[in-house]
Scaffold this motif. Sequence first.
Motif, PDB file in Angstrom:
ATOM      1  N   ARG A   1      46.571  45.441  26.720  1.00 35.96           N
ATOM      2  CA  ARG A   1      46.675  46.874  26.425  1.00 35.96           C
ATOM      3  C   ARG A   1      45.329  47.473  26.027  1.00 35.96           C
ATOM      4  O   ARG A   1      45.163  48.682  26.050  1.00 35.96           O
ATOM      5  N   GLN A   2      44.397  46.614  25.620  1.00 32.94           N
ATOM      6  CA  GLN A   2      43.056  47.120  25.270  1.00 32.94           C
ATOM      7  C   GLN A   2      42.184  47.274  26.516  1.00 32.94           C
ATOM      8  O   GLN A   2      41.089  47.803  26.438  1.00 32.94           O
ATOM      9  N   TRP A   3      42.638  46.785  27.648  1.00 29.57           N
ATOM     10  CA  TRP A   3      41.831  46.834  28.868  1.00 29.57           C
ATOM     11  C   TRP A   3      41.874  48.222  29.495  1.00 29.57           C
ATOM     12  O   TRP A   3      42.847  48.963  29.352  1.00 29.57           O
ATOM     13  N   LYS A   4      40.836  48.502  30.268  1.00 32.24           N
ATOM     14  CA  LYS A   4      40.792  49.775  31.000  1.00 32.24           C
ATOM     15  C   LYS A   4      41.575  49.634  32.306  1.00 32.24           C
ATOM     16  O   LYS A   4      41.723  48.530  32.835  1.00 32.24           O
ATOM     17  N   ASP A   5      42.019  50.783  32.835  1.00 32.98           N
ATOM     18  CA  ASP A   5      42.774  50.785  34.098  1.00 32.98           C
ATOM     19  C   ASP A   5      42.004  50.042  35.195  1.00 32.98           C
ATOM     20  O   ASP A   5      42.585  49.270  35.955  1.00 32.98           O
ATOM     21  N   HIS A   6      40.708  50.297  35.250  1.00 28.27           N
ATOM     22  CA  HIS A   6      39.867  49.677  36.273  1.00 28.27           C
ATOM     23  C   HIS A   6      39.931  48.149  36.161  1.00 28.27           C
ATOM     24  O   HIS A   6      40.112  47.447  37.165  1.00 28.27           O
ATOM     25  N   ASP A   7      39.800  47.637  34.961  1.00 25.75           N
ATOM     26  CA  ASP A   7      39.762  46.180  34.774  1.00 25.75           C
ATOM     27  C   ASP A   7      41.111  45.545  35.080  1.00 25.75           C
ATOM     28  O   ASP A   7      41.176  44.433  35.608  1.00 25.75           O
ATOM     29  N   LEU A   8      42.198  46.249  34.762  1.00 28.59           N
ATOM     30  CA  LEU A   8      43.524  45.703  35.092  1.00 28.59           C
ATOM     31  C   LEU A   8      43.652  45.509  36.598  1.00 28.59           C
ATOM     32  O   LEU A   8      44.062  44.450  37.075  1.00 28.59           O
ATOM     33  N   GLU A   9      43.272  46.539  37.360  1.00 30.92           N
ATOM     34  CA  GLU A   9      43.428  46.420  38.821  1.00 30.92           C
ATOM     35  C   GLU A   9      42.425  45.445  39.421  1.00 30.92           C
ATOM     36  O   GLU A   9      42.685  44.848  40.468  1.00 30.92           O
ATOM     37  N   MET A  10      41.275  45.284  38.765  1.00 33.47           N
ATOM     38  CA  MET A  10      40.267  44.343  39.277  1.00 33.47           C
ATOM     39  C   MET A  10      40.753  42.886  39.225  1.00 33.47           C
ATOM     40  O   MET A  10      40.148  42.014  39.836  1.00 33.47           O
ATOM     41  N   THR A  11      41.833  42.620  38.498  1.00 30.98           N
ATOM     42  CA  THR A  11      42.344  41.246  38.484  1.00 30.98           C
ATOM     43  C   THR A  11      42.849  40.845  39.870  1.00 30.98           C
ATOM     44  O   THR A  11      43.049  39.665  40.141  1.00 30.98           O
ATOM     45  N   GLY A  12      43.074  41.824  40.731  1.00 31.21           N
ATOM     46  CA  GLY A  12      43.386  41.504  42.132  1.00 31.21           C
ATOM     47  C   GLY A  12      44.844  41.689  42.484  1.00 31.21           C
ATOM     48  O   GLY A  12      45.649  42.159  41.678  1.00 31.21           O
ATOM     49  N   ARG A  13      45.175  41.277  43.689  1.00 30.82           N
ATOM     50  CA  ARG A  13      46.543  41.471  44.187  1.00 30.82           C
ATOM     51  C   ARG A  13      47.511  40.551  43.443  1.00 30.82           C
ATOM     52  O   ARG A  13      47.233  39.382  43.190  1.00 30.82           O
ATOM     53  N   LEU A  14      48.658  41.109  43.113  1.00 31.07           N
ATOM     54  CA  LEU A  14      49.729  40.329  42.488  1.00 31.07           C
ATOM     55  C   LEU A  14      50.298  39.368  43.524  1.00 31.07           C
ATOM     56  O   LEU A  14      50.468  39.747  44.691  1.00 31.07           O
ATOM     57  N   THR A  15      50.593  38.144  43.094  1.00 27.43           N
ATOM     58  CA  THR A  15      50.961  37.128  44.094  1.00 27.43           C
ATOM     59  C   THR A  15      52.391  36.605  43.988  1.00 27.43           C
ATOM     60  O   THR A  15      52.922  36.103  44.974  1.00 27.43           O
ATOM     61  N   HIS A  16      52.995  36.669  42.793  1.00 29.28           N
ATOM     62  CA  HIS A  16      54.319  36.067  42.603  1.00 29.28           C
ATOM     63  C   HIS A  16      55.229  37.046  41.870  1.00 29.28           C
ATOM     64  O   HIS A  16      54.744  37.829  41.060  1.00 29.28           O
TER      65      HIS A  16
END
Length: 764
Positions: free
Chosen positions: A98-113
């Motif tokens: 929850r402390q992360w920025k929107d950009h960093d959340l999406e930078m984790t990449g494509r959801l796989t499971h």
Amino acid sequence: MADYVSNPDGKGPAGGWGSLKSIARIYGSSWPTPAVLETLARQNKPGGFMCVSCAWPKPKNYHPFEFCENGAKATMWELTNARCTPEFWDGHTVSELRQWKDHDLEMTGRLTHPMRFDHATDRYVEATWNEAFKSIGQTLKRLQRDSVVFYSSGHAGLEASYLYALLARAYGNNNLPQSSNMCHETTSVGLNKVIGSPVGTIVWDDLGKADAFLFFGQNPGSNSPRFLHPLQEAKKRGAKIITFNPVIEQGLVSFVNPQNPFDMMTGNETKISDQYLQVNAGGDIAAILGLCKVVVEADDAANASGSKRVLDVDFITEHTTGLETFIACVRNTGWPDIERESGLSELDLREAGEAYIAAERVIGVYGMGLTQHAQGALNIAMLVNLLLLRGNIGREGAGCCPVRGHSNVQGQRTVGIAEKTKLIPMDKLKTLFDFDPPTEDGVTIVDAVKGLMAGRIKAFVSLGGNLLRAVPDQNDMEEAWERQDLTVMVSTKLNRSHLFPGKEAWILPCLTRTEMDMQANGNQTVTTEDSFSHISASVGKRTPASKHLKSELAIVAGIAKAVLEANPKLRWDEWTTDYGLVRDLIEATYPDDFKDYNARMFEPGGFYRGNDAHDRVWNTEEKKAVFTTPHRLNAISFEDVPGRFRLITMRSNDQFNTTIYGYSDRFRGIEGTRDVVLMSEDDIEAAGFHEGQTVALVSDFADGRHRKLSGLTIVAHKLPRGTIGGYYPECNVLNAIDHHDEMSKTPAAKAIPVRIVADSAVAI
Ligand SMILES: Nc1nc2c(c(=O)[nH]1)N[C@H]1C(S)=C(S)[C@@H](COP(=O)(O)OP(=O)(O)OC[C@H]3O[C@@H](n4cnc5c(=O)[nH]c(N)nc54)[C@H](O)[C@@H]3O)O[C@H]1N2
Ligand SMILES: Nc1nc2c(c(=O)[nH]1)N[C@H]1C(S)=C(S)[C@@H](COP(=O)(O)OP(=O)(O)OC[C@H]3O[C@@H](n4cnc5c(=O)[nH]c(N)nc54)[C@H](O)[C@@H]3O)O[C@H]1N2
Ligand SMILES: [Mo]
């Protein structure tokens, strides 16, 4: 004319090398790979796939690379090599994220499971699809039908969307709000009221025939860059472009065509706007009234001298109603009121009015600058008034052009994702599927959020989107979201809405349009509808980001099978193996719009589903196009008092809604941060602040609630006095859920009343 320069502050034109650099940055040093280029070359072409970004139409005669800076970014954002796998959660808890920025959340990449939230460890954990469907089905069965919402943002194709709406209705409610409830619902309701069409009236060829374009609150440089190509061509043949926008947007100033080698090598810029009028935020009603005044005065003079009338009298007589009261209002409103409310001078408005009169064929373009206001529908009705005066709707080269957002946002509404029962052919559904569709209207987004906050709504299924971040009153929304019994997010990337999981919470990862969708019957095609009501097919060719992904359609079918009683007419398995069967159902439900659907979907430029207003058939209550007499001169719902500003929430060219690609708003010269507030130099000085100072914004609604956003740096920008700018979605904590367009309930995100305080002055 306002003191408008072609290249304010030396920022580069839209397009050009800046756009290529900006694309390249997304992929870093590894770009471009041949596979990505191959994918981009298929974008927006027959047999290829339709852009996953905005809903701008695809021309019949396409370019070798028919994509723009932002379409390329959106595609590459999906094609990233990064993966957000179950192992990611070994190192992170939801509370931490929850402390992360929107950009960093999406930078984790494509959801796989598929992932289920585990309250004990505060993490999402891997699950199977069967577990997910079974559990979701059981919970939905237990819940009261009207306490569940089926939200969608405009990503999913027509086939999945049609089945999603069917799922909600077969389940037992019409709770089908969509992202357009925050966007062009003002068009669906407001435009429909005055011309009987919930969508724009022009088609592609009209762009090439217009003599003038009037732009109200739409920013093509960032949000629909391929629009700049027909605009450039229009300028070359001498068409005029007049822009009304509080902010000087680079794409409406000048453009270098990145697809034209000569322009690229020489930096040959096309100047876009002939006149750029920095209207006050919420000042368009007065501005348009001023233009109408110029038209009426010119018509009076023509009438007196016996020369050709300026009003299109034949059209008005045959096709419209309400002219007299409207004209009386135009005559009775004085220039001082118009100047004060619009923030524009009589001289400038006269120049614009004369250009409007001089043009034979005019297109009125608009976007969020008109729709996201307390009187957004009135804004639109005013633009329609102006167009109707000279018969500029329903003939070649002329019309009304709302520019839509998500790639299939308009189409989802067309195939039944709608909370209003009157829009749905319920009798057809009953005949086709043998159940009694629910008869009560469902909730809009505003109703849904209020229902959540009041505890009436207990479960949210989201087909795409990031609702927590997109709506007003975000802090309250976060608390309300996690009180739910069930949250189901069909997503491609991690976002903030995942981080406030309900008692039972699921992330269901889906395929995107660029990826192969292999079903028993082979690779499937999906279709989407663009802003001009053209329907085109997409075929994905990329290997999916993970072998565990399912298509949106298969996910909808999986949930449906788990929750609904068996019904031989609901053939979820069969439909999943062959999407052509779903298109047959769409055609059977909407035969006029989708005639020969499967045969026509690969037509270059898409097939046109038609529009009655385009043919001057008016499906309004009055059976005519309606002149609307404004009851006020601005679109806002609060008084101007000293110290209160109108905050515009803006998009940078480095984002797609809540997806933040990066921190470079190169058109506005803001780099490295989004935590800024843009103000005019005069306002900065008058308020006793200085550029670079850190301040907080505090909302200033009559409800007296405390809403605050801290840590914003003041940036001097050329804006009208009293209008300030900040970024969406960050500024959503400042808006109130009750602050919305009166008629359609679209949240009013373009004039939020705020005060500016030194950052330490208000305790958090
Ligand atoms: N790259 C990119 N493309 C996108 C999106 C994105 O976020 N990024 N979002 C997509 C979506 S969902 C949508 S709906 C569209 C949105 O596209 P647009 O409709 O262009 O929306 P905004 O950028 O929010 O605002 C448009 C313009 O309105 C101006 N404005 C603000 N207040 C007023 C006013 O009172 N009067 C006037 N005349 N102008 C005003 C702003 O300065 C801004 O230039 O774009 C779609 N395309
Ligand atoms: N203050 C303020 N608020 C606004 C606005 C504003 O201008 N100002 N604009 C409003 C507008 S116009 C809109 S449309 C809304 C946008 O609101 P939403 O549509 O709810 O938000 P998005 O940011 O488009 O959603 C992004 C998420 O969608 C998921 N996604 C991406 N691609 C796909 C796909 O192909 N399939 C599926 N299933 N999921 C996918 C990803 O997980 C991503 O994190 O926000 C609104 N809110
Ligand atoms: Mo939108």
